[in-house]
Design a protein around this motif. Sequence first.
Motif, short mmCIF file in Angstrom:
data_model
loop_
_atom_site.label_atom_id
_atom_site.label_comp_id
_atom_site.label_asym_id
_atom_site.label_seq_id
_atom_site.Cartn_x
_atom_site.Cartn_y
_atom_site.Cartn_z
N ALA C 10 0.81 -1.22 0.00
CA ALA C 10 0.00 0.00 0.00
C ALA C 10 0.85 1.27 0.00
O ALA C 10 0.47 2.27 -0.59
CB ALA C 10 -0.92 0.02 1.21
N GLN C 11 1.98 1.22 0.67
CA GLN C 11 2.70 2.48 0.87
C GLN C 11 4.05 2.26 1.53
O GLN C 11 4.31 1.22 2.12
CB GLN C 11 1.88 3.39 1.79
N LEU C 12 4.89 3.24 1.44
CA LEU C 12 6.09 3.34 2.25
C LEU C 12 5.64 3.84 3.61
O LEU C 12 4.98 4.88 3.69
CB LEU C 12 7.06 4.33 1.60
N ALA C 13 5.99 3.12 4.68
CA ALA C 13 5.39 3.46 5.98
C ALA C 13 6.34 4.20 6.92
O ALA C 13 5.92 5.05 7.69
CB ALA C 13 4.86 2.20 6.65
N HIS C 14 7.59 3.84 6.91
CA HIS C 14 8.57 4.58 7.72
C HIS C 14 9.98 4.24 7.26
O HIS C 14 10.18 3.36 6.44
CB HIS C 14 8.38 4.29 9.23
N PHE C 15 10.94 4.97 7.79
CA PHE C 15 12.34 4.61 7.56
C PHE C 15 13.15 4.86 8.81
O PHE C 15 12.78 5.67 9.66
CB PHE C 15 12.99 5.33 6.36
#
Lengths: 325, 325, 325, 325
Positions: C10-15
Amino acid sequence: MTKEPIFDVAQLAHFEIYSPKLEESVEFFSEILGMEEVERQGKSVYMRAYEDHYHNTLIITENDEAGLGHMALRARSPQALERRVAAIEEAGYGIGWIDGDIGHGPAYQFRTPDGHKVEIFWEVEYYQASDVEKTALLNRPQRRPNRGVPVRRLDHINLLAKETNKNVEFLEAVLGFNVRERILNEDNSDIAAWLSVTNLAHDIAIMGDALGEEGRLHHICYWYGYPQHLSDVADLLIDRGFEIEVSPIKHGVSQASCMYVFEPGGNRVELFGDSGYLIFDPDWKTVEWKGEDTEQAILWHGTKLPEDFFSYGTPVRSKETVENS
Amino acid sequence: MTKEPIFDVAQLAHFEIYSPKLEESVEFFSEILGMEEVERQGKSVYMRAYEDHYHNTLIITENDEAGLGHMALRARSPQALERRVAAIEEAGYGIGWIDGDIGHGPAYQFRTPDGHKVEIFWEVEYYQASDVEKTALLNRPQRRPNRGVPVRRLDHINLLAKETNKNVEFLEAVLGFNVRERILNEDNSDIAAWLSVTNLAHDIAIMGDALGEEGRLHHICYWYGYPQHLSDVADLLIDRGFEIEVSPIKHGVSQASCMYVFEPGGNRVELFGDSGYLIFDPDWKTVEWKGEDTEQAILWHGTKLPEDFFSYGTPVRSKETVENS
Amino acid sequence: MTKEPIFDVAQLAHFEIYSPKLEESVEFFSEILGMEEVERQGKSVYMRAYEDHYHNTLIITENDEAGLGHMALRARSPQALERRVAAIEEAGYGIGWIDGDIGHGPAYQFRTPDGHKVEIFWEVEYYQASDVEKTALLNRPQRRPNRGVPVRRLDHINLLAKETNKNVEFLEAVLGFNVRERILNEDNSDIAAWLSVTNLAHDIAIMGDALGEEGRLHHICYWYGYPQHLSDVADLLIDRGFEIEVSPIKHGVSQASCMYVFEPGGNRVELFGDSGYLIFDPDWKTVEWKGEDTEQAILWHGTKLPEDFFSYGTPVRSKETVENS
Amino acid sequence: MTKEPIFDVAQLAHFEIYSPKLEESVEFFSEILGMEEVERQGKSVYMRAYEDHYHNTLIITENDEAGLGHMALRARSPQALERRVAAIEEAGYGIGWIDGDIGHGPAYQFRTPDGHKVEIFWEVEYYQASDVEKTALLNRPQRRPNRGVPVRRLDHINLLAKETNKNVEFLEAVLGFNVRERILNEDNSDIAAWLSVTNLAHDIAIMGDALGEEGRLHHICYWYGYPQHLSDVADLLIDRGFEIEVSPIKHGVSQASCMYVFEPGGNRVELFGDSGYLIFDPDWKTVEWKGEDTEQAILWHGTKLPEDFFSYGTPVRSKETVENS
C-alpha cells in the motif's frame, strides 16, 4: 480474516455536462481555464486540460438545461472491467454496453441509485501533442498553454442525491470506492460523503440534495496544484463577467484550497489550488464530521457559504418548482 | 544640523532597449510577459505592463546591437525638475532638452559618468483603458490580461559601469538617490551598489563591468509580486525556445525572489517574484557586503551563478573583443 | 489477456536512519522541520510529522556511520502481507519475521538485491493526539505545530544501488511497484528509476551509485505541499548552521518543487514543496529520459547540481576509499 | 506653479495598544506571530517583528479597556520634525514634548481631530541582535524566528473616526499625507480613506465609526509578504482558540491579500500577505470608490464581511451602549 478490498476501478476518467449556451461554455473552459478543444461531433465539444493524458476529460453537450450528461470511470484492467460489469448487473443498475465514444473504447453504461448516468471502460485513446505543443517535460503530455490561467487536470465530481446513503453504499459495495470523510445527521445518515479509489480524499462526492431532487450535479472540479492560481483566475473571472460563487477558501474536508465559479451554461465548477491531503493508509478510518460541524467541514478558513450552496445544482430547480411539482 | 535630503526624483519611469530582432522582442514581451503594444513609431515599439499607469514603460527600438537606448526618471514636481536640471548642468553631464516623446512631455537628457543616456521629465500621459479593458479594480489601470504570465509593472534597471563609484556618487549627489546596499572591494570601492529614491531596495543598480566596458546594460526588471509566477513563466519560456539564464532564486540584496532570462534581442531581463523588503527608515545605513560575500549577496538561496553573469551585458562584448580593441 | 497487477503493497510506511550525532539529528527534525519525538528506546528515537497518521515514520538510531537502518512497507491487507512474504522468500531475499517494533506489529524483514534492509507489515499503531494537540480539522491527526517550518508527512525514499536494474526489477516483480519514470543509458540500462504503488510519481527511487558501492541511501523525503515553505525553511537552515545542498528548484521527474539539505548526521534529506503530478492511469507508460537529459530530468528549472550529487550517499564513501578498498 | 508636496513625515514608526489581558496579548504576538519581547516597563511590554529595524514597533499596555494608546510617526530629518511641530501647533492639535520613550528620543505629542493620540520624533534606537540572533542576510536585522508564523514588519494602522473628512484633511494638510484611495458617500464625504507618505497604498486609514464614537481603533497591521503565511497562521489560530474575524481574502483597496484576527485583549489585528500595489507616481490621482462599491473595495475576492466589521472597534462599544450614553 477481513474481506479484501476491490481494486477494479482506477479513476474518474471524464465527465459530460449539458449547457444551454454551448459556445459560451466552451469559451469559458478555453479562454479562462486554458483548456483545449480537441474535437467536435454533433452537439458535443470534447476538451482537455494540459496535463490530462487522455484524449478528452470534458464533454460539453448542447442541451435545453444544464446538468450532468454522464461521468466515466476507468477500470484497472480488462478483467477488472468484466468483474465490475457483472457486479453492476447483479445490483440491478445496468443499462448496457456502447461501442465506445471519441477517446475511448467499449463502455458499459449504468445509473447510480439516484439516476446519474455513469459509464465504465478500459480501452482509452491517449492525447498526442502536435510537434509545436510537445514539451521537454516528458511526464507532461503537452506544454503549458499561454492562455488564461490553465488548469492542469480533471480532479473530481460532486453529485447531489435524493438519498445520500443509498448512493454511497452503491459506490462502496459495487464499485469499490472507499468513504474517506462524511458529514452525519444525528441519525447517522449521511449529509454528505467523499469517496475515492485513489489516494485523493475524493474522486466522487455525494451530497444530499436540499430540494429533494434526483440525479443532479453539484459541481465538477479541475486542478491547479498551487493556491496562487485561484487568485489569478479570480482576476480574470471578475473582469470578464463570470460569476464567482465562493472566493478562494480552504476546505476542512480534503484540506483543499479551492473556489467555486459558474460556467456560462449554469453548471458549478470548482477549482482546486492544491492537492489537499493524500490518503495512503490502506485501512483508513472514515473521518466523521457531525452535522453541526458542516460549516467548518466545508470551510476550514471560515467565511460564510452562500445560502443556496446546498440547494443550487444542475439542472436548476427552485424550491418553488419543487413544491409545485 | 544634517543637510536635508533631495526629494526631487520620484521614480524610474521607463526604459528603451535596443534589439536586433524587433518583432521577436515584441513578441516575447507580449506573448510571454503579457505586456501590451501601445504604439509604434519609426523603428520603435512602445509597450506597458497591465499595472503600469503611464502610457508606456518600455520602448524597444530596432538596432544593429542590443543595449540600452535610454532610461527615464520622473521628477516629483515641475520645480523639482528645474532644480535637477540645474544640478546636472552644473555637474557637467547635461545634453539638453527635447520636446518630449510618445507618452511624456519636455525632457532633459543627460548621461551618467559612464555614458548611459538618461532623461528626466515631469509631464506624463496616462494610459486610458478601452471599455473592454477596464477593470472593476479601480486602482488598476487595466484588467489582468489572459495571455502569457503577465508582469504587473516596471521595477528597476541594472547598469554595468567601468567606474562604479563615480556613477554611484553622481546618482547620490546630483539626483538624490540613496545607496541602500553595496558590495565592497577590499579597498572599499564598490563592486556593485543598489540605489533608490523610493521605498524599494533599488530603482537603479550599478555593477562593475567585468570587461571594463562603458555604458552597458546588465538588465531591466519587471515585477510579478508572487513567486509562483516565476515558476509559471519558466514553463512557458522553456517550451517556447527562450533562454533562462538563472532559474528562480532568492537574492540576498533586496531579498527578492527572481529569475533572469534573455529576450530574443539579447538583453537580459529580470523578473521579480515579490517585493523584497521595503525601506521606510529615512536615515537608512547602507548595508555593506564584503567582496567574499558577493555570491551570498546575489544568491541567498545559493545555487551557482553562470560564469559570465558579471561580464555579459548589452551591447554584447566578449573578453576577446575587449582585448583586441 | 494481460496479467493483472499486484496491489499488495500500500505504501512506504517509515524509515530508520543511522546518525553519528543522535541528539543533533533529533534537534534538526524537531526544531527545524517541526517533527515530534514520540518515543525513545535504546539508541533509537521515534519521530513523526504532524500529518503522519501512524505512531512514527522516522527512527533515528545512533551509529558510527550515517546511512539507512531500514525502510518499511505497509501491506494492503493481512492476506496481501502473506502473499508478498511468500514471493520474497521465493525470490530468495528474505531474512525472517520479527515480532514487531514500536508502532507496528509483526514484520517480515528482507533485503533488496543491493542489500538495503526492508520490512513489510500489516498491523500498525495509530498516533493518538493528547487533548492539547487535537485539532478541529478532523482529517489531520494533530494540530499544526508552531515550531520551525513543519513538514506534513513522509513522502518517499531514494536508494543508491550498485546494480540499478536488478533492484528495480525486484521491486516490480516481487513487490508490485510500477516504474513511473526512468533515465536510461545508451544500452537501455537504468541510470535511475522512480517507482510507486501509489498515485505519487514515486514512493521509492533507485539511482546508480556513482562510486559503485552497495546498499547506500541517497535521501529520505518529507512533504510540505506548498513551495513557499521551502523558502521559509531555507531561512532557518542558513542562519542555524545547516548545510543546504540544493536550494529550492523544480524537478523534471515528478515535477516536484523541492530542495536538499544535510541533517547533522550526514544523511541527505529532501523536502517537497508540492505534490508534483499524480498518476491515475492504471496503464501508465513509463516516462523515459535519455542519459543526456539527466540534468533536465532532475532540474526542470535548471541551475547546476553539485558535482557529488550522484556520488554522495550514506554511509559516506569517497572515490579514494572505494579505490583503496 | 503647483505648491510642492510636504516630505516631512517618513513613516509610521510604532503603535501602542491597550489590553485588559496583557500576558495573553503578549503571548499571541510572541507565540503566534513570532514577535520578540524586547523590554518591559511598568505595565507596558515592548515588542518587534524580525524585520523591524527599530528597537520596538508595538507597545502593549495593560488597561481596563482595549484600544489605541498612541501611534508614532518618524520625521524625515530634525528639520522636518521642527517644521511639522510648528504646523501641528498652528493647527491647534498639539499636546507638547516628551523626553522620549524606550526606543526613541524626544517626541512631540498631539491628537488627531478625532482625539487619537499621536507622537512624532526623529531620534530612534536601532535593534541590536545578539550574536545568536544575527543573520548572514545583512539587510535583515535578525534571523527568522522558528516560532509561530513570524510576521516581518509593521505595516499600517486603521483608525475609526466620528468625522472622517476632518481627520483626513488634518493628515493631508498638516502632516503631508496623500489620499491614495477613498470610498465616498453620495454627498462626496468620505466613508473611508487610505493615506500614505510612503509608496504603500496606505500607512494610515481612516474609516467612519458606524457607532459615531470618537478616537477608536479599527486595527493595526503586520506584514508577511507572502499569501501562504495567512493560511499557515490560520491553522495555528484556529487550533489555539483565537478568533479569526475574516479569513484570508483579497482587498480591492490596496490589492492586499490579508486576514483579520482578534488578539486576546480584543483589538483587531490585520495580517498582510503581500505588498499589494505600490504607488510611485508623484502626482497620483486619488482612486474613488462609490459607496455602493464598498463591499468590492474591501473584498475584491468577494465573500461577505461580518456585520459588525464597520462598528466593532476598540475600546469596544455596542449600539446599546452608545444609545444609552
